[in-house]
Design an enzyme around this catalytic site. Structure first.
Site, PDB file in Angstrom:
ATOM      1  N   ASP A  12      -9.294   3.825  -2.037  1.00 27.72           N
ATOM      2  CA  ASP A  12     -10.166   4.255  -0.937  1.00 27.72           C
ATOM      3  C   ASP A  12     -11.442   4.907  -1.458  1.00 27.72           C
ATOM      4  O   ASP A  12     -11.483   6.095  -1.742  1.00 27.72           O
ATOM      5  CB  ASP A  12      -9.417   5.231  -0.024  1.00 27.72           C
ATOM      6  CG  ASP A  12      -8.241   4.563   0.669  1.00 27.72           C
ATOM      7  OD1 ASP A  12      -8.122   3.321   0.585  1.00 27.72           O
ATOM      8  OD2 ASP A  12      -7.424   5.271   1.279  1.00 27.72           O
TER       9      ASP A  12
ATOM     10  N   GLU B 163       2.875   5.355  -3.807  1.00 28.95           N
ATOM     11  CA  GLU B 163       2.861   6.347  -4.909  1.00 28.95           C
ATOM     12  C   GLU B 163       4.138   7.172  -4.993  1.00 28.95           C
ATOM     13  O   GLU B 163       4.379   7.727  -6.066  1.00 28.95           O
ATOM     14  CB  GLU B 163       1.663   7.284  -4.722  1.00 28.95           C
ATOM     15  CG  GLU B 163       0.326   6.618  -4.974  1.00 28.95           C
ATOM     16  CD  GLU B 163      -0.099   5.642  -3.870  1.00 28.95           C
ATOM     17  OE1 GLU B 163       0.326   5.858  -2.725  1.00 28.95           O
ATOM     18  OE2 GLU B 163      -0.818   4.686  -4.173  1.00 28.95           O
TER      19      GLU B 163
ATOM     20  N   ASP C 100       0.855  -1.189   0.000  1.00 32.34           N
ATOM     21  CA  ASP C 100       0.000   0.000   0.000  1.00 32.34           C
ATOM     22  C   ASP C 100       0.894   1.244   0.000  1.00 32.34           C
ATOM     23  O   ASP C 100       2.112   1.151   0.106  1.00 32.34           O
ATOM     24  CB  ASP C 100      -0.855  -0.066   1.286  1.00 32.34           C
ATOM     25  CG  ASP C 100      -2.056   0.862   1.241  1.00 32.34           C
ATOM     26  OD1 ASP C 100      -2.343   1.427   0.172  1.00 32.34           O
ATOM     27  OD2 ASP C 100      -2.702   1.039   2.287  1.00 32.34           O
TER      28      ASP C 100
END
Ligand SMILES: *[C@@H]1O[C@H](CO)[C@@H](O)[C@H](O)[C@H]1NC(C)=O
Ligand SMILES: *[C@@H]1O[C@H](CO)[C@@H](O)[C@H](O)[C@H]1NC(C)=O
Ligand SMILES: *[C@@H]1O[C@H](CO)[C@@H](O)[C@H](O)[C@H]1NC(C)=O
Ligand SMILES: *[C@@H]1O[C@H](CO)[C@@H](O)[C@H](O)[C@H]1NC(C)=O
Ligand SMILES: *[C@@H]1O[C@H](CO)[C@@H](O)[C@H](O)[C@H]1NC(C)=O
Ligand SMILES: *[C@@H]1O[C@H](CO)[C@@H](O)[C@H](O)[C@H]1NC(C)=O
Ligand SMILES: *[C@@H]1O[C@H](CO)[C@@H](O)[C@H](O)[C@H]1NC(C)=O
Length: 900
Positions: free
Chosen positions: A568, A453, A450
């Site tokens: 999300d 980025e 996760d």
């Protein structure tokens, strides 16, 4: 708009020597004058062309012929090299870069491909695409040879209508602009990743910002976690092609009335054109370049349960028990960051997750044929002296650095962190070792990567830490300096965060350096891909089984390594609709193992909403419920309607696991999305281009979900043919039209199309249990007057977690099925083992055949020439069911029947 007169002629350099003969080689490049000035004012001119000996391409020099003198975006680069290469008949590369020195490109280590100066293979097939160019101003066009249709054309149109957005090529260090003309009526898909309230088709007047960004998926139309600079264009009669701009720098792509404009802030123009002509052909050709989607383990198609807030081992245990009690299938249990000690990767909290008890829990999952996946973030906590993962990383010198050579400091959940530089091959070794050490303690089956980025709660070129440890704080508390370098604030701003934020906003600084000097400015959007490659290697090494990993940030090659989820989202009906579009977009980008957080990550879901969401999400390849600790738990079994819907929808998904797994094989070998938009299966039906909120599983199973509150029906487009409801076998005969389908709260419309043979098994609470049940062949036939009809299908099986998914004699089986039916007389079903003995070894049997759309009564039948007395025959409502067949799946067989 002011009209301008342009005298321009194309110099055709036609790359179609096999079809056109050698005579049509290079027609000399003539000079042409263009009157009037474009907004950037700089023209490039093509001056020298050198054709390759084997006629598979050419190189040319392109120079600035008239400068505007406006250098607000930087100096023009000149000369440029312009290279056209045909690696194979279905792939045309057009490459434009600085002729004098190399520029940043997506590294070969992450996306292996023939290098621009590699020798081109000798021609074996006729290419399908050709390139032409204009010399002054320089422009190029890509043409489909068979029709002459111009697919891409960077030469400004003769009419000035498209000013000021359509300029000739601009090529500066930090600003590259190139446009293509498009026909007025054409349809584009792709250019992700973002949440798309407009539906699947790209929309004119919109800009698509490509730059990996940690922003919640609930925000529409802005740069999201992934960067997929690829689009599929569908023209008349469903003839399609694909265009990839292989570039990892930030870019803004504007879709205008009759053009598309790329504005890219670095790297090179490295275009690949794929001729299709079917949309599935395009994805096949594209994934041949970027990498075939990774084979997924069998269990990954089962249901996954997760929540941020499962804060001790007792809670997770209870959830698993409750699924079982409620009779809802559950293959995989997940833990978010909650298990860790101080949010540090590869640690556990001994109080809340006592190792002994935690391990016993995972062992028990395994004993029940269930699996366990844990979350790991890339930010490595750097505040603790006793944290070995960090100190080993320092020793091995594998962290991203500042310009001064210190590890670049950011802040995420553990407080101050440093970031592994996954471009450095040594980082993979270090990562693998950390995975090994942790796996030795807790034998997890997959990893969820996760925040890659990469996320940072701070923004700054340099950050320092004052020594106070504050874990779990999401406001930046480091002391950061922002020097507004030309990398953080380049002369052209892409619409980062939808608000023109600086590039380094809430991520590692653009001036941060990788081991080989590569700037984060260039490699930023590859962070998730690089981490996926390292994690896949680590998991394969450690578990010695087919790896399962889930990555939030992705690039075009990511599908070859990881599964993906849409991020999300929020518990709203709109978010259900967005998820349907996002999942199809991911599949078209070559990342087919995808799903959305079922029931929404943020906010509480109502019984009705969550019920609708599982009815949709069950049929996505990756089905996982996940929610935030900020709202109350919403496991299915807590709600009455949701429990019923989950049992029903997952019940069918589990019956269809052999079909999904065969699609996994098809994705892995041909690149086809497992869940795909209708236009991919019905490309010649133009009405399918407008369908955004229904999807197909493979080419044959149509899901028409509800995503409006309290709805009791759904408007659905049903392509031509006979379709059967998978729950009650009721029939729809469509001419290619819309139907209102009944959909009270407990109904999900899933229809199977005529002509398929769908291999199914019995439902169970785990995929492993499903694998032990006998097979059913479902054979929907067309309801038509024609006397004869046919159906076909195939099935791939292996042990489900062998590292390589291949045709190998002892380890897999590929079976093809065919049915030929004469509606008045007789019928036959043949099964042929094309490959392998695996099904034989497993002892699988086909016990049941269900044929839909037969109206004559049966008089007798044979199985492999013999009548079988045990077989039960049931015939009603155009349905013929033979059960008790007990035919080995691993052997060829034939079933014949005759009517009275
Ligand atoms: C120079 O180019 C920029 C970017 O296209 C534009 O905004 C600006 O107005 C131009 N300046 C002049 C003096 O033409
Ligand atoms: C898209 O980008 C262009 C060029 O930067 C700009 O002129 C236009 O206003 C943008 N459109 C939207 C809808 O933001
Ligand atoms: C686990 O968490 C739950 C909910 O907060 C709590 O009631 C329970 O006592 C905890 N159990 C253990 C063993 O920590
Ligand atoms: C990787 O580690 C080895 C052994 O420590 C070292 O020799 C090598 O230089 C390192 N490579 C890089 C790219 O840092
Ligand atoms: C460090 O920064 C934090 C957050 O701003 C602050 O609460 C704390 O008092 C500071 N500590 C020191 C030693 O200055
Ligand atoms: C849906 O039904 C619920 C329960 O009957 C009701 O509270 C809600 O207002 C309805 N919503 C809409 C949009 O009709
Ligand atoms: C049906 O019967 C005809 C002869 O009447 C035969 O030629 C044909 O092969 C049979 N077809 C099937 C599918 O068995």
């Amino acid at each position: 708009m002011k009209k301008r007169k342009v005298a321009m002629q194309l110099s055709w350099l036609i790359l179609c020597w096999w079809t056109c003969g050698l005579a049509l080689l290079i027609l000399s490049a003539r000079e042409h004058q263009v009157e009037g000035a474009r907004s950037h004012g700089t023209f490039y001119e093509l001056v020298v062309v050198k054709e390759y000996d084997n006629k598979r391409g050419f190189e040319a020099k392109v120079v600035v012929s008239s400068e505007s003198g406006n250098h607000s975006l930087g100096q023009d680069i000149s000369p440029l090299s312009f290279i056209v290469r045909i690696e194979k008949s279905t792939q045309l590369q057009v490459y434009i870069s600085d002729a004098a020195k190399p520029r940043w490109e997506v590294p070969q280590s992450m996306l292996p491909r023939p290098t621009i100066d590699s020798k081109l293979p000798s021609p074996t097939e006729t290419p399908l695409l050709a390139v032409t160019y204009t010399t002054k101003p320089f422009g190029f066009a890509v043409t489909r040879i068979s029709t002459g249709d111009v697919l891409f054309n960077s030469t400004p149109p003769a009419s000035g209508d498209l000013e000021p957005l359509f300029n000739p090529l601009v090529f500066k260090d930090q600003y590259i602009e190139l446009s293509t003309q498009l026909p007025k009526s054409t349809t584009l898909f792709g250019l992700g990743e973002s949440t798309r309230p407009d539906g699947l088709k790209l929309k004119k007047g919109k800009n698509y910002t490509l730059w990996t960004t940690d922003i919640a998926a609930l925000f529409a139309d802005i740069d999201l976690y992934g960067a997929w600079p690829f689009y599929i264009e569908v023209r008349d009669a469903g003839v399609s092609h694909g265009v990839l701009l292989l570039n990892s720098n930030g870019m803004e792509v504007s879709y205008g009335e009759e053009f598309l404009t790329y504005r890219v802030i670095g790297g090179v123009l490295d275009f690949y054109f794929f001729p299709g002509p079917s949309p599935l052909d395009v994805v096949d050709q594209y994934t041949q370049l970027v990498g075939r989607p990774a084979a997924q383990p069998y269990w990954a198609f089962g249901f996954h349960q997760c929540r941020w807030g499962y804060k001790n081992v007792t809670i997770v245990k209870t959830v698993v028990e409750n699924f079982k009690k409620a009779g809802i299938p559950l293959d995989t249990m997940w833990n978010d960051i909650d298990y860790s000690d101080r949010y540090l990767d590869f640690t556990h909290d001994e109080e809340r997750f006592p190792l002994k008890e935690w391990r016993a829990f995972v062992d028990e999952l395994h004993a029940n044929d269930q699996h366990y996946v844990i979350l790991v973030d890339p930010g490595i906590g750097s505040a603790y002296n006793d944290y070995k993962t960090y100190s080993r990383g320092l020793e091995q010198d594998i962290f991203l650095k500042t310009e001064n050579g210190e590890p670049y400091l950011g802040q995420v959940w553990p407080g101050p962190v440093v970031y592994p530089d996954f471009l450095n091959p040594n980082a993979t070794l270090w990562w693998t070792n950390e995975v090994q050490l942790f796996h030795d303690q807790i034998p997890f089956d997959g990893m969820w990567i996760d925040m890659n980025e990469v996320s940072n709660f701070c923004t700054g070129t340099y950050c320092t830490w004052n020594g106070t440890i504050l874990g779990g704080v999401t406001e930046c508390y480091l002391q950061c300096t922002d020097t507004h370098t030309k990398y953080d604030d380049p002369p052209f701003k892409i619409n980062h965060f939808g608000t023109l934020e600086s590039l380094g906003h809430l991520t590692a600084s653009m001036t941060a350096k990788h081991f080989d000097g590569t700037l984060e400015y260039d490699a930023h959007s590859l962070y998730g891909l690089a981490e996926s490659i390292a994690t896949k290697k680590a998991l394969t090494t450690v578990r010695k089984k087919r790896p399962f990993l889930l990555s939030r940030s992705t690039f075009v090659a990511s599908g070859a390594h990881t599964a993906h989820w849409t991020g999300d989202n929020k518990a709203t009906y709109n978010d259900i609709a967005y998820s349907i579009v996002s999942v199809m977009n991911s599949g078209m980008a070559g990342i087919p193992m995808v799903g959305a957080d079922i029931c929404g990550f943020y906010d509480m879901a109502s019984d009705d909403l969550c019920s609708r969401w599982i009815q949709t999400g069950a049929f996505h390849p990756f089905s996982r419920a996940h929610s935030s600790r900020d709202n109350a738990p919403k496991e299915f079994y807590l709600f009455k309607k949701v429990t019923a819907s989950a049992k029903k929808a997952l019940g069918l998904k589990y019956q269809l696991l052999p079909y999904y797994y065969t699609l996994n094989w098809e994705a892995h070998t041909k690149g086809y999305p497992m869940v795909r938009p209708l236009f991919m299966a019905f490309p010649t039906d133009p009405k399918t281009l407008d369908v955004s909120y229904q999807f197909l599983v493979g080419n044959h199973i149509l899901v028409s979900p509800v995503f409006t509150e309290n709805a009791t029906s759904v408007e659905a487009y049903i392509p031509k043919g006979t379709w059967y409801n998978m729950f009650d076998f009721s029939q729809i005969v469509s001419k290619g039209e819309k139907f209102t389908l009944q959909a009270p709260w407990d109904v999900i419309n899933v229809h199977v199309h005529e002509g398929a043979i769908i291999p199914m098994q019995e439902s169970a609470l785990t995929s492993a249990a499903v694998r032990k049940t006998p097979f059913t062949l479902l054979i929907p036939l067309p309801n038509s007057d024609s006397v004869s009809s046919s159906a076909s299908g195939y099935l791939f099986l292996d042990d489900g977690e062998e590292i390589d998914m291949t045709l190998s004699a002892g380890q897999s089986t590929l079976v093809t099925f065919e049915a030929l039916v004469d509606r008045r007389k007789n019928g036959t079903i043949t099964s042929h083992v094309e490959h392998g003995e695996y099904a034989m070894k497993e002892g699988w049997i086909v016990d049941r055949v269900v044929i839909l759309g037969l109206d004559s009564a049966l008089s007798f039948f044979h199985v492999n020439q013999k009548a079988n007395a045990r077989v039960k025959v049931l015939q009603n409502d155009q349905k013929l069911e033979l059960s008790g067949l007990r035919i080995p799946l691993g052997e060829d067989f034939q079933i014949d029947w005759t009517y009275e």
